[in-house]
Write an enzyme that holds these catalytic residues in place. Structure first.
Site, short mmCIF file in Angstrom:
data_model
loop_
_atom_site.label_atom_id
_atom_site.label_comp_id
_atom_site.label_asym_id
_atom_site.label_seq_id
_atom_site.Cartn_x
_atom_site.Cartn_y
_atom_site.Cartn_z
N ARG B 257 -10.16 3.94 9.65
CA ARG B 257 -11.02 3.12 8.34
C ARG B 257 -11.65 1.64 8.91
O ARG B 257 -10.74 0.82 8.99
CB ARG B 257 -9.60 2.95 7.56
N HIS B 261 -9.18 -1.35 2.59
CA HIS B 261 -8.82 0.27 1.85
C HIS B 261 -9.73 0.17 0.56
O HIS B 261 -10.18 1.44 0.50
CB HIS B 261 -7.40 -0.13 1.31
N TYR B 270 -3.54 -8.14 7.68
CA TYR B 270 -2.45 -7.20 8.19
C TYR B 270 -2.95 -6.47 9.23
O TYR B 270 -2.18 -5.74 10.07
CB TYR B 270 -1.85 -6.33 7.17
#
Lengths: 325, 361
Positions: B257, B261, B270
């Site tokens: 990815r 998100h 993160y």
């Protein structure tokens, strides 16, 4: 003292309990490093470590079931469901186990867990991110359902929920997560569960509501005041079990009742309140009870969501209907 | 006595390596340059669309949007292998697959723009709408496959899910059912390594996600999900097998990815940037382009023409989306049931009376 927002009241309560009770554990999806998608657990993992603030695999049924297991072992898990729209795999655990563990073991085991979830509409969110289905949980015997509507109540009621010896579904109205700030002292003093909070006193009409709708309701009440109508606004706060006494006392005084909720109308919590008032105070009523609610439709995507949510205009009109001859 | 009663292994397939070199033998379709060019065009269009959608969100013209950046080969590989009569049950970022099936770019924009009409696909009328509750679509694909099996149809269903989704019960339930009933369904796990902020190692201790098939008694294979040739070839074989009564399969597409998100997320909180930088070195478009150039089927002029054409198509879709008025308040009540129950008429009237747009949308 600087004010804090409702969501910071949540964070502060979690931090307080993590600091003071070793049996408290925070768990859920993205609650650790990321601090929660709404930042409700921001900084907690850094402060309390990965074993007390736990990122779990992505499975809501697992999170709830694991919480039942931990709670039965005497821990106090505070589990986050990322959005209420994803809470439904957890319903099985809440209805089949959390709500009845104490009862079916005759008190041998209990389930002091909290299931937190942001809920409600009005934030322009994607599909399944805006529903209000608190009534589903209010229908589960043995489970408390608590909804704060201010920073102070978020802090005080969450402390109480975590300390409560039984399972609590704690629903956070995300539309007002950051709407207003309020000074809240981190004193570890819990607010009582199972009672309503009177947000505004008045003699003419009782208006009962909870969650984000307290804001529309207070606004309606303030606008109606200039028309000479004084509303008593009650925040239900604990959805189940219901503090009907406070509502009955108010209705005895006003003779009129309007119930406002964002959730769908049919079998909503408003129906339970109306039924209990009809059962116990029918002769105090001077007008039929009015409900201002979401519709019995799927919560629309965000282009239409504000049409779904009760507006100030709808609340004001409902209040006026109770005052018609 | 103690003996081994069963042994398993998981195969991994890569045909086009990150430098655009062919490893081993090309599958039949890939020997035709126009087939590969078509896949490359589809991947490029998907990426141009994705960039535009993020821009629309950033400028307040779109709601939260889930980017497909980096997943183009996995998605186009899966979508291009499907037949029109097959059924797709996606999660919510497989635009590359859906465009192959006739979903319009304006549909995607409508959906993320807060309008249900985005789910009313003009193209694949039997495909399931986007599925936000994680992994639940796997059971729908299995159910659709059950209907196909019961009717003796030579069709199959495809469910697409992420790495995080494999932790959900519904995923295992669907896999198990598909195995027990030998359903014509293929599950594609698009393993992009991250479920929002949760990395794969916190999701599972399993070495691969393909091996999740083993317990269900169905074949599982791991594929380089950034290799469109391997993805297309694997999917074609699995789908053909399923359509012809050979039973279900699980395909793990290993990708990354490259985006947040969704536009509501900030992955820098993160995820180390070095990891993202490394992932860019193996992304799917460049290797496909390198290979096409190496066989003399692509050049800079064609690339520029393609980008211009993609931009034009995307702009048309954006204009169509932006020109679409909000639905009337009564749309909340339309399609609730085939016929609106009498008991709901007064609620519909209330909605009309309090229409905040004043009837002007």
């Amino acid at each position: 003292m600087p004010g804090i927002a409702l969501i910071e009241g949540v964070t502060m309560a979690l931090a307080h309990e993590l600091s003071h009770d070793e049996s408290v554990v925070v768990l859920g999806e993205d609650v650790g490093v990321n601090g929660g998608v709404f930042r409700a657990t921001a900084g907690l993992q850094q402060r309390f470590g990965k074993e007390r603030v736990m990122d779990t695999p992505l499975a809501e049924g697992m999170i709830a079931g694991m919480s039942v297991g931990m709670a039965a072992q005497g821990m106090r898990p505070v589990a986050e469901m990322q959005f209420m729209g994803f809470i439904y795999p957890a319903v099985d655990q809440m209805i089949s186990h959390a709500g009845r563990l104490r009862h079916r073991t005759r008190g041998r085991l209990s389930c002091p867990m909290v299931l937190r979830a942001p809920y409600g509409g009005g934030i322009h969110a994607p599909e399944h991110h805006s529903e209000s289905t608190e009534a589903l949980f209010a229908h589960i015997p043995g489970v408390r359902v608590v909804i704060p509507s201010s920073p102070a109540r978020a802090y005080g009621l969450l402390l109480a929920a975590i300390r409560d010896p039984d399972p609590v579904v704690f629903l956070e109205p995300k539309r007002i997560y950051r709407l207003v700030k309020q000074e809240v002292e981190d004193d570890g003093v819990a607010l009582p569960l199972d009672v309503c909070y009177i947000l505004r006193e008045g003699d003419d009409v009782t208006v009962v509501t909870w969650g984000a709708m307290t804001h529309e309701t207070l606004k309606a009440a303030s606008e109606l005041e200039s028309d000479g109508i004084n509303c008593e606004v009650i925040d239900l706060a604990t959805i189940s079990p219901l503090d009907i006494e406070t509502i009955l006392e108010s209705v005895e005084k006003t003779g009129r009742l309007v119930i406002v909720h964002e959730a769908a109308r049919t079998c909503g919590v408003g129906a339970e309140i109306a039924a209990q008032v009809a059962e116990q105070a029918l002769y105090d009523l001077e007008a039929p009870i009015q409900r201002v609610t979401g519709y019995d439709t799927v919560m629309p995507l965000f282009r239409l969501e504000m049409e779904y949510l009760p507006s100030v205009a709808r609340i004001k009109d409902a209040v006026k209907v109770t005052l018609e001859e | 006595m103690k003996k081994t009663v069963a042994e398993y292994h998981i195969d991994y397939l890569q045909i086009l390596d990150p430098d655009g070199n062919v490893q081993g033998e090309l599958p039949a379709f890939a020997r035709y340059p126009h087939e590969l060019i078509n896949l490359y065009q589809r991947m490029t269009l998907t990426r141009v669309f994705d960039t535009k959608a993020i821009n629309l969100q950033r400028t307040g013209k779109l709601g939260t949007y889930a980017s497909s950046l980096g997943h183009e080969a996995a998605h186009v590989g899966m979508g291009s292998a499907m037949h029109e009569k097959d059924v797709f049950a996606p999660m919510y970022r497989e635009y590359g697959a859906q465009f192959c099936r006739g979903v319009k770019m304006s549909d995607v924009l409508m959906y993320w723009g807060g309008d249900e009409r985005g789910n009313n696909f003009a193209g694949p009328r039997q495909d399931f709408p986007w599925c936000v509750p994680i992994a639940t679509q796997c059971l729908h694909a299995a159910g659709a496959a059950m209907a196909m099996k019961l009717r003796g149809e030579k069709r199959c269903a495809v469910a697409s899910i992420g790495d995080g989704g494999t932790s959900e019960g519904a995923f295992y339930e669907a896999l198990n059912l598909a195995g027990a009933q030998q359903l014509p369904v293929v599950f594609v796990v698009v393993n992009n390594k991250w479920a929002i902020s949760v990395p794969l190692h916190l999701q599972t201790a399993a070495k691969t996600l393909a091996q999740k098939a083993i317990a269900a008694g169905i074949p599982g294979i791991q594929v380089d999900g950034n290799d469109v040739i391997a993805m297309r070839a694997t999917m074609e074989a699995a789908l053909e097998r399923a359509r012809n009564g050979g039973g279900p399969a699980l395909v793990e597409a290993v990708t990354y990815r490259l985006s947040d998100h969704t536009t509501a997320d900030d992955a820098t909180r993160y995820r180390p940037q070095e990891e993202v930088d490394e992932a860019w070195k193996v992304e799917p478009l460049e290797r496909t382009r390198s290979y096409l150039i190496s066989i003399g089927s692509w050049d800079d002029g064609k690339e520029q023409a393609l980008l211009a054409d993609c931009a034009r198509q995307v702009d048309e879709a954006v204009n169509e989306y932006l020109a679409t008025d909000r639905m009337p308040v009564t749309a909340m009540f339309d399609h609730m049931y085939e016929e609106l129950p009498e008991a709901m008429q007064d609620q519909r009237e209330t909605a009309i009376r309090y229409d905040r747009s004043g009837g002007h949308h």
